[in-house]
Design a protein around this motif. Structure first.
Motif, PDB file in Angstrom:
ATOM      1  N   GLY A  36       0.855  -1.185   0.000  1.00 17.47           N
ATOM      2  CA  GLY A  36       0.000   0.000   0.000  1.00 17.47           C
ATOM      3  C   GLY A  36       0.891   1.235   0.000  1.00 17.47           C
ATOM      4  O   GLY A  36       2.123   1.124   0.132  1.00 17.47           O
ATOM      5  N   SER A  37       0.282   2.401  -0.130  1.00 14.92           N
ATOM      6  CA  SER A  37       1.101   3.624  -0.201  1.00 14.92           C
ATOM      7  C   SER A  37       1.591   4.067   1.176  1.00 14.92           C
ATOM      8  O   SER A  37       2.647   4.694   1.285  1.00 14.92           O
ATOM      9  N   THR A  38       0.848   3.717   2.237  1.00 16.45           N
ATOM     10  CA  THR A  38       1.203   4.224   3.566  1.00 16.45           C
ATOM     11  C   THR A  38       2.605   3.825   4.025  1.00 16.45           C
ATOM     12  O   THR A  38       3.328   4.681   4.532  1.00 16.45           O
ATOM     13  N   PRO A  39       3.023   2.550   3.882  1.00 17.11           N
ATOM     14  CA  PRO A  39       4.348   2.206   4.427  1.00 17.11           C
ATOM     15  C   PRO A  39       5.535   2.650   3.577  1.00 17.11           C
ATOM     16  O   PRO A  39       6.683   2.479   4.006  1.00 17.11           O
ATOM     17  N   LEU A  49       1.956  -9.613   4.404  1.00 21.13           N
ATOM     18  CA  LEU A  49       0.564  -9.900   4.746  1.00 21.13           C
ATOM     19  C   LEU A  49      -0.207 -10.611   3.649  1.00 21.13           C
ATOM     20  O   LEU A  49      -1.013 -11.497   3.930  1.00 21.13           O
ATOM     21  N   ASP A  50       0.006 -10.161   2.394  1.00 24.28           N
ATOM     22  CA  ASP A  50      -0.951 -10.587   1.372  1.00 24.28           C
ATOM     23  C   ASP A  50      -0.374 -10.481  -0.025  1.00 24.28           C
ATOM     24  O   ASP A  50       0.714  -9.919  -0.231  1.00 24.28           O
ATOM     25  N   GLU A  51      -1.110 -11.023  -0.978  1.00 19.63           N
ATOM     26  CA  GLU A  51      -0.717 -10.985  -2.395  1.00 19.63           C
ATOM     27  C   GLU A  51      -1.972 -11.168  -3.251  1.00 19.63           C
ATOM     28  O   GLU A  51      -2.934 -11.814  -2.815  1.00 19.63           O
ATOM     29  N   LEU A 103       1.112  -2.898   9.702  1.00 22.16           N
ATOM     30  CA  LEU A 103      -0.200  -2.896   9.035  1.00 22.16           C
ATOM     31  C   LEU A 103      -0.540  -1.502   8.522  1.00 22.16           C
ATOM     32  O   LEU A 103      -0.153  -0.500   9.139  1.00 22.16           O
ATOM     33  N   GLY A 104      -1.296  -1.458   7.421  1.00 21.70           N
ATOM     34  CA  GLY A 104      -2.020  -0.254   7.041  1.00 21.70           C
ATOM     35  C   GLY A 104      -3.485  -0.540   7.313  1.00 21.70           C
ATOM     36  O   GLY A 104      -3.830  -1.583   7.897  1.00 21.70           O
ATOM     37  N   ILE A 105      -4.356   0.345   6.891  1.00 25.06           N
ATOM     38  CA  ILE A 105      -5.801   0.087   7.046  1.00 25.06           C
ATOM     39  C   ILE A 105      -6.515   0.552   5.783  1.00 25.06           C
ATOM     40  O   ILE A 105      -6.185   1.607   5.233  1.00 25.06           O
ATOM     41  N   GLY A 106      -7.455  -0.256   5.328  1.00 29.03           N
ATOM     42  CA  GLY A 106      -8.266   0.145   4.174  1.00 29.03           C
ATOM     43  C   GLY A 106      -9.360   1.110   4.628  1.00 29.03           C
ATOM     44  O   GLY A 106      -9.694   1.170   5.819  1.00 29.03           O
ATOM     45  N   GLY A 140     -11.876  -0.408   6.667  1.00 27.63           N
ATOM     46  CA  GLY A 140     -11.426  -1.042   7.913  1.00 27.63           C
ATOM     47  C   GLY A 140     -10.689  -2.349   7.707  1.00 27.63           C
ATOM     48  O   GLY A 140     -10.389  -3.053   8.669  1.00 27.63           O
ATOM     49  N   HIS A 141     -10.360  -2.695   6.446  1.00 27.96           N
ATOM     50  CA  HIS A 141      -9.667  -3.972   6.259  1.00 27.96           C
ATOM     51  C   HIS A 141      -8.205  -3.893   6.697  1.00 27.96           C
ATOM     52  O   HIS A 141      -7.595  -2.830   6.673  1.00 27.96           O
ATOM     53  N   ILE A 142      -7.683  -5.028   7.134  1.00 28.61           N
ATOM     54  CA  ILE A 142      -6.242  -5.169   7.400  1.00 28.61           C
ATOM     55  C   ILE A 142      -5.771  -6.366   6.573  1.00 28.61           C
ATOM     56  O   ILE A 142      -6.468  -7.373   6.488  1.00 28.61           O
ATOM     57  N   GLY A 143      -4.557  -6.230   5.963  1.00 29.94           N
ATOM     58  CA  GLY A 143      -4.182  -7.200   4.941  1.00 29.94           C
ATOM     59  C   GLY A 143      -5.269  -7.113   3.885  1.00 29.94           C
ATOM     60  O   GLY A 143      -5.668  -6.020   3.481  1.00 29.94           O
ATOM     61  N   PHE A 144      -5.781  -8.266   3.458  1.00 31.06           N
ATOM     62  CA  PHE A 144      -6.979  -8.250   2.596  1.00 31.06           C
ATOM     63  C   PHE A 144      -8.146  -8.899   3.352  1.00 31.06           C
ATOM     64  O   PHE A 144      -9.020  -9.519   2.754  1.00 31.06           O
ATOM     65  N   ASN A 145      -8.165  -8.743   4.656  1.00 29.76           N
ATOM     66  CA  ASN A 145      -9.302  -9.227   5.460  1.00 29.76           C
ATOM     67  C   ASN A 145     -10.404  -8.193   5.380  1.00 29.76           C
ATOM     68  O   ASN A 145     -10.400  -7.194   6.102  1.00 29.76           O
ATOM     69  N   ASP A 177     -10.443   1.254  -4.805  1.00 31.57           N
ATOM     70  CA  ASP A 177      -9.359   2.006  -4.153  1.00 31.57           C
ATOM     71  C   ASP A 177      -8.001   1.671  -4.761  1.00 31.57           C
ATOM     72  O   ASP A 177      -7.126   2.534  -4.856  1.00 31.57           O
ATOM     73  N   ASN A 178      -7.822   0.398  -5.138  1.00 27.03           N
ATOM     74  CA  ASN A 178      -6.512  -0.029  -5.642  1.00 27.03           C
ATOM     75  C   ASN A 178      -6.404   0.047  -7.165  1.00 27.03           C
ATOM     76  O   ASN A 178      -5.349  -0.235  -7.720  1.00 27.03           O
ATOM     77  N   ALA A 179      -7.504   0.459  -7.829  1.00 21.66           N
ATOM     78  CA  ALA A 179      -7.497   0.551  -9.301  1.00 21.66           C
ATOM     79  C   ALA A 179      -6.454   1.556  -9.778  1.00 21.66           C
ATOM     80  O   ALA A 179      -5.900   1.429 -10.875  1.00 21.66           O
ATOM     81  N   ARG A 180      -6.121   2.557  -8.910  1.00 23.24           N
ATOM     82  CA  ARG A 180      -5.145   3.594  -9.302  1.00 23.24           C
ATOM     83  C   ARG A 180      -3.782   2.997  -9.633  1.00 23.24           C
ATOM     84  O   ARG A 180      -2.982   3.612 -10.331  1.00 23.24           O
ATOM     85  N   PHE A 181      -3.485   1.778  -9.129  1.00 21.82           N
ATOM     86  CA  PHE A 181      -2.180   1.171  -9.399  1.00 21.82           C
ATOM     87  C   PHE A 181      -2.165   0.408 -10.734  1.00 21.82           C
ATOM     88  O   PHE A 181      -1.113   0.017 -11.210  1.00 21.82           O
ATOM     89  N   ASN A 185      -8.791  10.646   4.674  1.00 18.23           N
ATOM     90  CA  ASN A 185      -9.632   9.600   4.060  1.00 18.23           C
ATOM     91  C   ASN A 185      -9.616   8.302   4.876  1.00 18.23           C
ATOM     92  O   ASN A 185     -10.403   7.406   4.610  1.00 18.23           O
ATOM     93  N   LYS A 186      -8.743   8.207   5.879  1.00 18.79           N
ATOM     94  CA  LYS A 186      -8.726   7.042   6.768  1.00 18.79           C
ATOM     95  C   LYS A 186      -9.425   7.325   8.104  1.00 18.79           C
ATOM     96  O   LYS A 186      -9.523   6.443   8.958  1.00 18.79           O
ATOM     97  N   ALA A 187      -9.898   8.561   8.295  1.00 18.67           N
ATOM     98  CA  ALA A 187     -10.404   8.965   9.616  1.00 18.67           C
ATOM     99  C   ALA A 187     -11.612   8.134  10.073  1.00 18.67           C
ATOM    100  O   ALA A 187     -11.706   7.774  11.258  1.00 18.67           O
TER     101      ALA A 187
HETATM  102  N1  LIG Z   1      -3.840  -5.068   1.021  1.00 20.73           N
HETATM  103  C1  LIG Z   1      -3.464  -3.706   1.198  1.00 20.73           C
HETATM  104  C2  LIG Z   1      -3.551  -3.339   2.658  1.00 20.73           C
HETATM  105  O1  LIG Z   1      -2.586  -4.094   3.389  1.00 20.73           O
HETATM  106  C3  LIG Z   1      -3.335  -1.860   2.852  1.00 20.73           C
HETATM  107  O2  LIG Z   1      -3.343  -1.522   4.215  1.00 20.73           O
HETATM  108  C4  LIG Z   1      -4.426  -1.100   2.130  1.00 20.73           C
HETATM  109  C5  LIG Z   1      -4.343   0.402   2.316  1.00 20.73           C
HETATM  110  O3  LIG Z   1      -3.472   0.950   1.379  1.00 20.73           O
HETATM  111  P1  LIG Z   1      -2.953   2.426   1.375  1.00 20.73           P
HETATM  112  O4  LIG Z   1      -1.846   2.499   2.374  1.00 20.73           O
HETATM  113  O5  LIG Z   1      -2.437   2.633  -0.027  1.00 20.73           O
HETATM  114  O6  LIG Z   1      -4.091   3.304   1.702  1.00 20.73           O
HETATM  115  O7  LIG Z   1      -4.304  -1.407   0.746  1.00 20.73           O
HETATM  116  C6  LIG Z   1      -4.285  -2.759   0.328  1.00 20.73           C
HETATM  117  O8  LIG Z   1      -5.595  -3.172   0.158  1.00 20.73           O
END
Ligand SMILES: N[C@@H]1[C@@H](O)[C@H](O)[C@@H](COP(=O)(O)O)O[C@@H]1O
Length: 264
Positions: free
Chosen positions: A37-40, A66-68, A131-134, A137-142, A164-168, A201-203
């Motif tokens: 994700g972009s946060t880390p 976390l995920d793929e 972790l980041g957060i979607g 409220g998702h973590i990883g792809f949970n 949200d991830n379509a931008r990539f 946008n995460k608030a």
């Molecule tokens: N699977 C990842 C998550 O692990 C990540 O926390 C989330 C938020 O991403 P971003 O940091 O770009 O907002 O995006 C993806 O869906």
């Protein structure tokens, strides 16, 4: 939960980098759980800078992501393996054989999930999980409705996450709808969890995670059950917290306690 509210994203990245630097100083062979994700990205840049300056080494560390995306191999530019190589592993002194990302091209994804869990156990479990957060409220792809004790498994992505991830992804590029992700139970097994969130946008998600009920509707709320969860926020991500002044007060008191203990 330890709630740390900082001024901006740069401070959040530096705080996160300090946690990993201290962990590796204490135990150079630490098992680190990593995120995409972009946060880390800013945190990874800081770790690269410190590694190249010689103040932190990954030469004995092991990592588990976390995920793929299911359906992408590690050479695909949108795969999380590719992301990790580009954003971190190619620039630090880590042995790539010690880096693990769930295999998006696994022939048998169900078996691959079991193997991933077994590898984490064989490594002795995760010391610090990033972790980041979607926004949902998702973590990883949970995604919302994920079992709060779930293990690594195949998960279907929500439309919100896909959008949200379509931008990539390029407009005509195949974007997977499935993933392999550590489960919430897998994440909760880490000895320490560090969640970073930046931007307004995460608030809403941050408010639900910290001040909402423990619920599968907000998977990140499961961190309320973790013994050592550190939530690191900038002012934007913290902006919808009701008890923000109290959290800042606790953290100031916590700092004083740490200083006192260091002086003993
Ligand atoms: N699977 C990842 C998550 O692990 C990540 O926390 C989330 C938020 O991403 P971003 O940091 O770009 O907002 O995006 C993806 O869906």
């Amino acid at each position: 939960m330890q709630i740390v509210i900082l001024k901006n994203a740069a401070e959040v990245a530096a705080y996160g980098a300090d946690i990993f630097t201290q962990q590796l100083a204490r135990n150079p062979g630490s098992v680190l759980g990593l995120a995409t994700g972009s946060t880390p990205v800013a945190l990874y840049q800081e770790l690269i800078r410190r590694n190249q300056a010689g103040t932190v080494s990954f030469s004995k560390a092991k990592t588990f992501n976390l995920d793929e995306y299911l359906g992408l191999n590690g050479e695909h530019p949108q795969s999380y393996r590719y992301f990790m190589n580009e954003q971190l592993f190619n620039h630090i002194d880590i042995n790539k054989e010690n880096t693990h990302v769930p295999p998006g091209d696994a022939k048998n994804p169900i078996e691959a999930c079991k193997e991933y869990e077994a590898r984490i156990s064989a490594a002795g479990g995760i010391d610090v999980q990033l972790l980041g957060i979607g926004r949902n409220g998702h973590i990883g792809f949970n995604e919302p409705s994920s079992g709060l004790t779930s293990r690594t498994r195949v998960k279907t992505l929500t439309k919100a996450t896909i959008d949200d991830n379509a931008r990539f992804f390029a407009a005509d590029e195949y974007q997977p709808h499935l993933s392999i992700t550590m489960g919430i139970g897998t994440i909760l097994d880490a000895r320490k969890v560090v969640l970073l969130a930046t931007g307004e946008n995460k608030a809403d998600a941050v408010h639900a995670m910290i001040e909402g009920p423990l619920t599968a509707a907000c998977p990140a709320s499961a961190l309320q059950m973790h013994r050592h969860a550190v939530i690191v926020l900038d002012e934007g991500a913290a902006s919808k917290l009701k008890d923000i002044e109290f959290y800042k007060h606790i953290e100031a008191e916590n700092q004083k306690l740490q200083e006192y203990l260091a002086s003993l």
